[in-house]
Design a protein around this motif. Structure first.
Motif, short mmCIF file in Angstrom:
data_model
loop_
_atom_site.label_atom_id
_atom_site.label_comp_id
_atom_site.label_asym_id
_atom_site.label_seq_id
_atom_site.Cartn_x
_atom_site.Cartn_y
_atom_site.Cartn_z
N GLU A 1 9.39 4.45 3.84
CA GLU A 1 8.33 5.41 4.15
C GLU A 1 7.33 5.58 3.01
OE1 GLU A 1 10.72 9.51 3.04
OE2 GLU A 1 10.79 8.78 5.09
N GLU A 2 7.65 5.05 1.83
CA GLU A 2 6.72 5.11 0.71
C GLU A 2 5.57 4.13 0.86
OE1 GLU A 2 8.88 4.57 -2.93
OE2 GLU A 2 9.73 6.58 -2.85
N LEU A 3 5.67 3.21 1.84
CA LEU A 3 4.60 2.22 2.07
C LEU A 3 3.99 2.42 3.44
CD1 LEU A 3 6.13 -1.15 0.83
CD2 LEU A 3 4.80 0.51 -0.47
N SER A 4 2.67 2.16 3.52
CA SER A 4 2.01 2.17 4.83
C SER A 4 1.68 0.76 5.30
CB SER A 4 0.73 3.00 4.77
OG SER A 4 -0.21 2.41 3.89
N ASP A 5 1.63 -0.20 4.37
CA ASP A 5 1.20 -1.54 4.75
C ASP A 5 1.52 -2.53 3.63
OD1 ASP A 5 0.05 -3.51 6.34
OD2 ASP A 5 -2.02 -2.81 6.06
N VAL B 1 7.37 -3.39 6.70
CA VAL B 1 7.46 -2.14 5.94
C VAL B 1 8.75 -1.46 6.35
CG1 VAL B 1 6.44 0.13 5.58
CG2 VAL B 1 4.97 -1.89 5.71
N GLU C 1 11.55 -1.89 0.15
CA GLU C 1 10.18 -1.75 0.64
C GLU C 1 9.86 -2.65 1.82
OE1 GLU C 1 8.10 -0.66 -3.67
OE2 GLU C 1 7.86 -2.68 -2.86
N ASN D 1 0.84 -1.19 0.00
CA ASN D 1 0.00 0.00 0.00
C ASN D 1 0.88 1.24 0.00
OD1 ASN D 1 -2.14 1.73 0.08
ND2 ASN D 1 -2.77 1.23 2.16
N THR E 1 2.06 5.06 0.04
CA THR E 1 1.51 6.27 0.67
C THR E 1 1.21 7.35 -0.35
OG1 THR E 1 3.75 7.09 1.05
CG2 THR E 1 2.73 5.85 2.86
N TRP F 1 -3.58 0.11 -3.93
CA TRP F 1 -2.50 -0.81 -3.59
C TRP F 1 -1.75 -1.15 -4.89
CZ3 TRP F 1 -1.87 -3.80 1.21
CH2 TRP F 1 -2.63 -3.31 2.26
#
Length: 171
Positions: A123-127, A120, A75, A44, A46, A51
């Motif tokens: 910081e480009e991903l939240s989940d 994770v 990631e 996911n 950000t 997704w």
């Protein structure tokens, strides 16, 4: 080409000028990774509404496989095992973006310790999570769903697919 031609500075300069004028293609490398239940790993981002498959843009002079490995490691803190190529998709220029080649690779099946190592780490991903294909369809942008669906079909039959995606343009 002979060694003498390789050492000719005028020929080298001429070749470099020709290279500088040639078109450049953006390259993206995505990976289809499944868990032991056959569910597909999605991330996911950000910075996107939907997704996505793990992976991302290749850097200058980086091979698609190297880009896929680097992106998954950045990631998810995980070293993917890239198998064969499943899909190459050419995406037409759209909006501010030039055209793009998308390589989708088989990342195999993960379980046990591999799952425990995933987290994770960018910081480009939240989940991230594993989803059935039907649940993945609801989370992916339509063009990415199409890539995943075709990549999974290619994996089933041991093929590599090539297709072209043309964005609709206002008339």
């Amino acid at each position: 080409m002979s060694a003498q031609e390789d050492d000719d500075p005028e020929r080298f300069r001429w070749l470099a000028e020709g290279n500088a004028r040639q078109a450049r293609k953006r390259v993206s490398a995505k990976v289809v990774i499944c868990d032991e239940d056959g569910r597909v790993l999605l991330v996911n981002p950000t910075y996107k509404q939907y997704w996505d498959l793990p992976g991302g843009m290749a850097e200058a002079n980086e091979s698609p496989i190297a880009a896929a490995l680097r992106e998954v490691a950045e990631e998810l803190g995980f070293t993917a095992r890239i198998g064969g190529l499943l899909l190459v998709d050419w995406v037409a220029a759209h909006g501010p973006w030039d055209d793009l080649l998308v390589f989708v690779f088989d990342g195999g099946t993960v379980g046990g310790d591999d799952l425990l190592r995933m987290s994770v780490t960018d910081e480009e991903l939240s989940d991230f999570a594993f989803f059935s294909l039907e649940a993945a369809k609801a989370r992916l942008r339509p063009d990415m769903w199409s890539k995943l669906r075709r990549a999974v079909a290619a994996k089933r039959v041991g093929a590599v697919l090539y297709e072209e995606f043309h964005h609709s343009r206002p008339g």
